[in-house]
Design an enzyme around this catalytic site. Structure first.
Site, PDB file in Angstrom:
ATOM      1  N   ARG A   1      38.444  37.706  18.707  1.00  0.00           N
ATOM      2  CA  ARG A   1      39.527  37.396  19.643  1.00  0.00           C
ATOM      3  C   ARG A   1      39.639  38.440  20.740  1.00  0.00           C
ATOM      4  NH1 ARG A   1      45.261  36.700  18.064  1.00  0.00           N
ATOM      5  NH2 ARG A   1      45.456  35.556  20.019  1.00  0.00           N
TER       6      ARG A   1
ATOM      7  N   HIS B   1      39.637  37.514  24.647  1.00  0.00           N
ATOM      8  CA  HIS B   1      40.789  37.847  25.484  1.00  0.00           C
ATOM      9  C   HIS B   1      40.417  38.859  26.566  1.00  0.00           C
ATOM     10  CE1 HIS B   1      44.424  36.103  23.233  1.00  0.00           C
ATOM     11  NE2 HIS B   1      43.329  35.552  22.721  1.00  0.00           N
TER      12      HIS B   1
ATOM     13  N   ASN C   1      48.911  38.463  24.283  1.00  0.00           N
ATOM     14  CA  ASN C   1      48.011  39.382  23.592  1.00  0.00           C
ATOM     15  C   ASN C   1      48.664  40.148  22.442  1.00  0.00           C
ATOM     16  OD1 ASN C   1      45.642  38.860  25.015  1.00  0.00           O
ATOM     17  ND2 ASN C   1      46.099  40.352  26.616  1.00  0.00           N
TER      18      ASN C   1
ATOM     19  N   HIS D   1      37.422  29.525  16.108  1.00  0.00           N
ATOM     20  CA  HIS D   1      38.564  29.266  15.230  1.00  0.00           C
ATOM     21  C   HIS D   1      38.143  28.841  13.827  1.00  0.00           C
ATOM     22  CE1 HIS D   1      41.676  28.673  18.714  1.00  0.00           C
ATOM     23  NE2 HIS D   1      41.289  29.924  18.542  1.00  0.00           N
TER      24      HIS D   1
END
Length: 332
Positions: free
Chosen positions: A66, A70, A98, A200
């Site tokens: 992640r 991000h 975040n 995911h």
């Protein structure tokens, strides 16, 4: 892994190299074995740190993955998401989108940077952005996903603001057009987007990110009709109304600790946790890809490697907008 895997990897590397030549001056500075002369053992050093973290907690896998997403999505792959806020600046990591980034991701990169810099010839030679890229590949492999050659040569950005995050990360209620638009701005295709969504297959989500789908989807349908009914009931049991906001559940209900193509099987069965996931199967434009990858792990792995490589080229810093940080959490 047999010889066919390595032949496939070599062909893929050649294909990716051709794309690199066409992808513009910024990403053209990237190449495999970038540190061959300055820090030849860097990938092994990073891998050892990542493996040690992985043995401590599986959370390392989704946390690092992640963090990479991000970082690259907001202002390019420049490790700006790792920068800590100061009294004069609220950094990316403190934007509401975040705040759920797990500390294990940051800790992995920081420890890997320290291990690299502990080698005299490597000190201050390897960027935090490249360390995050290597760590991401390593956690995917450790969780059972494909290993692949990484392009290196990124430099660290000199800016990190919470405001820069606005509108630059996909949301769980996005439809296919919104997802495609967001990825297209970064040079990524619909196929890339579907492949990257499989991140995911590991990790967790807080209940409030999907509660509308199981309680108040619409006036006629309190539960989203695209959700598998049994799965919806299961979700209601794990996430009752007014649940503690700190409660999080596995995003992949079948193999939550393995990076695999079960993600697509879940979508076929109506077990995509977010609207932005299930739409990949309910929208006819993406349905065939989901069906294919649900039964062909090799095809998925190849597409995922290509998509990750392309994502890793986004916003590569050149000129005066970069350096190599001494400390990943603050500017030099």
């Amino acid at each position: 892994m047999g010889g066919s895997y390595f032949r496939t990897t070599n062909l893929l590397s050649l294909f990716l190299g051709v794309i690199l030549l066409l992808s513009g001056p910024a990403s053209a500075q990237l190449r495999q074995n970038y540190y061959a002369k300055t820090c030849p053992d860097v990938e092994n050093i990073v891998r050892r740190v990542v493996t040690a973290k992985f043995k401590q907690t599986f959370v390392t896998v989704p946390a690092v993955l992640r963090l990479f997403f991000h970082d690259c999505f907001v202002s390019g792959c420049d490790a700006s998401v790792i920068i800590a806020s100061t009294p004069g600046n609220t950094a990316e990591k403190d934007h509401p989108d975040n705040l759920s980034l797990a500390g294990d991701g940051f800790d992995t990169v920081i420890k890997a940077k320290a291990a690299v810099d502990a080698v005299p010839r490597c000190r201050n030679k390897v960027s935090c952005a490249d360390i995050l890229t290597m760590a991401t590949r390593d956690v995917i492999s450790l969780a059972g996903g494909p290993s692949y050659p990484v392009e290196l040569g990124r430099l660290d950005g000199l800016s990190s603001t919470a405001a820069s995050v606005n509108g630059n990360l996909p949301h769980p209620d996005f439809n296919l057009d919104q997802l495609n638009s967001m990825l297209a701005k970064r040079g990524l295709s619909q196929t890339d987007m579907i492949a990257l969504s499989a991140a995911h297959t590991v990790g967790f989500s807080h209940c409030d990110k999907f509660s509308n789908r199981i309680y108040n989807f619409s006036g006629q349908n309190p539960v989203d009709p695209t959700l598998n009914k049994q799965y919806a009931t299961q979700l209601q049991g794990m996430c009752p109304r007014k649940v503690d906001p700190r409660i999080a559940i596995d995003m992949d209900p079948t193999t939550p600790r393995k990076f695999d193509n079960a993600y697509y099987n879940n979508l076929v069965q109506g077990k995509g946790l977010f609207t932005s996931e299930q739409v990949l199967f309910t929208d006819r434009r993406s349905k065939n890809t989901v069906n294919t990858w649900s039964s062909d792990s090799k095809a998925f792995n190849a597409a995922f490697i290509q998509a990750m490589t392309k994502l890793g080229r986004v916003g590569v810093k050149t000129g005066k907008k970069k350096n190599i940080r001494f400390d990943c959490g603050r500017f030099n």
